[in-house]
Design an enzyme around this catalytic site. Structure first.
Site: not given
Ligand code: UDP
Length: 314
Positions: A34, A38, A58, A93, A104, A107, A116, A147, A161
């Site tokens: 997003n 970056g 995003d 978030k 998701g 999967k 990371a 963080y 998961y």
């Protein structure tokens, strides 16, 4: 058929080096970012390449990818203390909702997932060096908590998961890394010291400079990550260079390598700034046959050349 990889945060510092490395290894790379921390500059040279796609997205919003995926590498997150203090909610978030969405899509596509993570999961550690078995010493409500806890949650949901959905997941705990494409203004110690030295400005030591860090050069980092994504390991693995140095010593080394006239000045130590940090890399050595190859000074010379060329020789 080329293996297809989605890299979230692919326009960031480490993300963009991973894009380069994996393209070089024959993967098809889809980079999602997003662009809050970056930048397109990091991937400009890849645009238009047959096996590279950029998606401005995003990842805290649902992730849609056309076609199959073999890997999802979740690198999206502000990662420097200055950035995550500026974007605390986005940081939480992307570590929580973003990791959920990235898991998701992995999967759905039956892809291998790699998170990371960070040495910050160890907080201000009471054990040095830090092995993966150390649970950490983290202040959840301090300024770095956004963080640290986002990444701790991200590790936790990744393992959930793995266990609940039998997904093949990996967690890399990334220690301090440096190299070309670090942002001059990201506030981390190496870009700060190098740009200060190159300008002849005072080098800002936070605290008395006795706190330690261990710096890994980015080419070693991406090689370690590539080995992990193709390994059988599902538990977290530290990747970093164990050459531990006091911050004051780092300032002296950079001053020497740049030939700067700068003096050092002392400023207030940020709240919850870890006193020590050094990876125990026995696991990576044993199971990934990985060990960093680039020494501290050699790596710093390359990072200095990057900043010099970018700003001062143009
Ligand atoms: N630091 C410093 N001067 C600076 C920037 C950072 O002395 O201009 C210190 C900081 O307080 C910390 C260490 O250098 O102890 C590494 O900071 P950085 O922001 O690079 O990353 P961290 O390892 O804390 O996440």
């Amino acid at each position: 058929m080329k293996k297809r990889v989605l890299i979230t945060g692919g326009a960031g510092f480490i993300g963009s080096h991973l894009c380069d490395y994996l393209l070089g290894e024959g993967y098809h790379v889809i980079c999602a970012d997003n662009l809050i921390t970056g930048t397109m500059k990091n991937i400009e040279h890849l645009r238009g390449k047959k096996d590279f796609k950029f998606k401005r997205h995003d990842v805290t919003e649902y992730i849609r990818v056309k076609g199959g995926l073999d890997y999802v590498l979740h690198f999206a997150s502000p990662a420097s203390p200055v950035d995550y203090l500026k974007y605390p909610i986005q940081t939480l978030k992307v570590g929580s909702l973003g990791t959920h969405n990235a898991l998701g899509v992995a999967k759905e596509k039956k892809a291998i997932f790699l998170l990371a993570s960070t040495s910050e999961v160890y907080g201000d550690p009471l054990v040095n060096p830090q092995p993966e078995s150390y649970w950490g010493h983290v202040n959840p409500v301090g300024p770095r908590g956004c963080y640290d806890e986002a990444k701790r949650f991200a590790e936790s949901i990744t393992m959930a998961y793995h266990r609940a959905h039998k997904m093949d997941t990996k967690i890399v705990r990334i220690f301090n890394t440096h190299g070309p494409r670090m942002r001059e203004d990201d506030g981390r110690v190496i870009p700060n010291f190098i740009t200060q030295a190159l300008k002849g400005a005072s080098m800002t030591i936070y605290g008395d400079g006795s706190q330690t860090r261990s710096f890994c050069y980015v080419s070693d980092m991406v090689e370690g990550i590539h080995r992990l994504m193709n390994s059988k390991i599902n538990d977290p693995v530290n990747i970093g260079n164990p050459a531990e140095r006091a911050i004051l010593e780092i300032a002296k080394i950079i001053k020497g390598l740049t030939g700067a006239e700068s003096k050092v000045i002392f400023k207030t130590l940020p709240v919850d700034d870890p006193r020590v940090r050094c990876p125990d890399i026995s696991k990576a050595k044993k199971f990934l046959k990985w060990t960093p190859k680039v020494g501290l000074e050699e790596g710093l010379k390359a990072t200095i050349s990057y900043f010099r060329a970018k700003n001062y020789n143009a």
